[in-house]
Design a protein around this motif. Structure first.
Motif, PDB file in Angstrom:
ATOM      1  N   ARG A 190      -9.217  -9.630  -3.506  1.00  0.00           N
ATOM      2  CA  ARG A 190      -9.334 -10.259  -4.819  1.00  0.00           C
ATOM      3  C   ARG A 190      -8.233 -10.552  -5.459  1.00  0.00           C
ATOM      4  N   ASN A 240       0.952  -1.344  -0.142  1.00  0.00           N
ATOM      5  CA  ASN A 240       0.075   0.046  -0.026  1.00  0.00           C
ATOM      6  C   ASN A 240       1.108   1.198   0.092  1.00  0.00           C
ATOM      7  N   TYR A 290      -5.685 -10.014  -8.097  1.00  0.00           N
ATOM      8  CA  TYR A 290      -5.725  -8.802  -9.231  1.00  0.00           C
ATOM      9  C   TYR A 290      -4.855  -9.367 -10.450  1.00  0.00           C
ATOM     10  N   GLY A 349      -3.301  -7.656  -4.389  1.00  0.00           N
ATOM     11  CA  GLY A 349      -4.139  -8.631  -4.475  1.00  0.00           C
ATOM     12  C   GLY A 349      -3.839  -9.902  -3.526  1.00  0.00           C
ATOM     13  N   ARG A 356     -12.735  -0.543  -9.549  1.00  0.00           N
ATOM     14  CA  ARG A 356     -13.964  -0.464  -8.886  1.00  0.00           C
ATOM     15  C   ARG A 356     -15.365  -0.916  -9.607  1.00  0.00           C
TER      16      ARG A 356
HETATM   17  O1  3PG Z   1      -5.014  -5.315  -3.736  1.00  0.00           O
HETATM   18  C1  3PG Z   1      -4.830  -4.035  -3.442  1.00  0.00           C
HETATM   19  O2  3PG Z   1      -3.911  -3.449  -4.234  1.00  0.00           O
HETATM   20  C2  3PG Z   1      -5.469  -3.253  -2.558  1.00  0.00           C
HETATM   21  O3  3PG Z   1      -5.570  -3.964  -1.248  1.00  0.00           O
HETATM   22  C3  3PG Z   1      -6.891  -2.980  -3.016  1.00  0.00           C
HETATM   23  O4  3PG Z   1      -6.841  -2.239  -4.082  1.00  0.00           O
HETATM   24  P1  3PG Z   1      -7.760  -1.474  -4.671  1.00  0.00           P
HETATM   25  O5  3PG Z   1      -8.051  -0.132  -4.182  1.00  0.00           O
HETATM   26  O6  3PG Z   1      -7.230  -1.146  -6.187  1.00  0.00           O
HETATM   27  O7  3PG Z   1      -8.954  -2.345  -4.851  1.00  0.00           O
END
Ligand code: 3PG
Length: 322
Positions: free
Chosen positions: A181, A83, A183, A90, A208
């Motif tokens: 999720r 972050n 990614y 992901g 989103r």
């Molecule tokens: O997996 C990630 O990168 C974040 O935890 C959530 O990402 P996002 O805000 O792009 O859904």
């Protein structure tokens, strides 16, 4: 006597009239319900069954006639090291930053007077760290213990043999269904650079929208299918039986669970953003969830006034510590 043979798991066993006998409870649980070998093909059931045996009694419950009230805390993990670097994370398993650790501790202070009997986390370290750090602040002073049911041997080797210690413990169930999720091919890429390369709109859509998948990854809808199915199958029954539950997970697995709890449409969920390390409180009663926002701090009266049960629990913890 091993922990998972000691007490009947709530929600799995209807105790017969003479079932209040501890001895009989032991036999029933070990033979039919909590024998790890019995569940060797279903580690999820074994895990929850074993956990129920670790801490069978809700820390505080108030029944109104036939209905029970319980609390559900949802918390997104604190800031992770990816972050901080603004990378798509992901299912990559990265730890918290120092700031993330502090956020988790702060979250713990905010929920330090809310009862917690059971914890569910994703299989990822950032969610587990958050749950564990938060619990260091709890006034109940119970010890969270991660259940290991990945193999029969792991179950056997992690038994607890003291009933007193079991009563002072909180089972922690870890499960991949609560993971972030997946990614796909975005994992490890920088979010800003990806937006510059593919366009802001495309990246916003990947991040989103409800049903659009990022390249080779999961859409929110796909994530919801596994996270909400797990929630309904394994977490809701615990709430129904009066247990107070905390779930430590991720932005998107929690967005999908909140979509279910708050009955949001696929359009509404696109605007739902969750900050790291902020706990959200729900009250579960009569089969319904009501959102109570985020407890601000242990000294703030508001949230405890929501239900009689929470106020009484808080008072009890205060009396215990004086
Ligand atoms: O997996 C990630 O990168 C974040 O935890 C959530 O990402 P996002 O805000 O792009 O859904």
């Amino acid at each position: 006597m091993a922990a998972n043979f000691i007490l009947q798991p709530a929600g799995f066993l209807d105790v017969p009239p003479f079932g209040s006998s501890r001895i009989f409870g032991k036999l029933i649980s070990s033979r039919f319900f909590c024998n790890a070998s019995h569940h060797k093909f279903n580690p999820v059931i074994a895990s929850i069954c074993n956990a129920s045996a670790v801490d069978p009694t809700p820390s505080h419950s108030i029944s109104h006639g036939s209905s029970t009230e319980s609390t559900l805390i949802l918390i997104r993990h604190g800031e992770s090291m990816w972050n901080e670097k603004n990378l798509f994370t992901g299912c990559c398993d990265v730890p918290l930053t120092r700031r993330g650790v502090e956020e988790a501790i702060e979250a713990g202070k905010r929920i330090s007077y809310i009862p917690v009997d059971m914890i569910f986390t994703s299989g990822l370290i950032r969610a587990k760290m958050t749950a564990m750090l938060a619990m260091t602040q709890h006034h109940q002073k119970k010890v969270p213990i991660i259940m290991h049911n990945e193999s029969e041997q792991a179950t056997t080797w992690s038994q607890v043999y003291s009933e007193t210690t079991i009563k002072q413990s909180i089972p922690v169930i870890t499960t991949w269904q609560l993971n972030e999720r997946m990614y796909g091919e975005l994992q490890g890429l920088n979010k800003k650079e990806t937006a510059e390369r593919y366009g802001k709109e495309q990246v916003h859509e990947w991040r989103r929208s409800y049903d659009i998948q990022p390249p080779k990854g999961e859409s929110l809808e796909m994530c919801l299918r596994r996270a909400v199915t797990y929630f309904k199958e394994f977490i809701e029954p615990q709430l129904q039986s009066g247990k107070h539950v905390m779930v430590a997970a991720h932005a998107n697995s929690l967005r999908s669970i909140i979509m279910y709890l708050d009955k949001m449409t696929s359009q509404e969920v696109t605007n739902l953003e969750l900050s790291t390390g902020i706990p959200l409180l729900y009250i579960y009663k009569d089969g319904r969830f009501s959102s109570r926002g985020s407890p601000v701090g242990p000294t703030e009266a508001g949230v405890y006034a929501y239900t009689e049960s929470l106020a009484v629990y808080r008072q009890q913890l205060d009396e215990m510590s004086h």
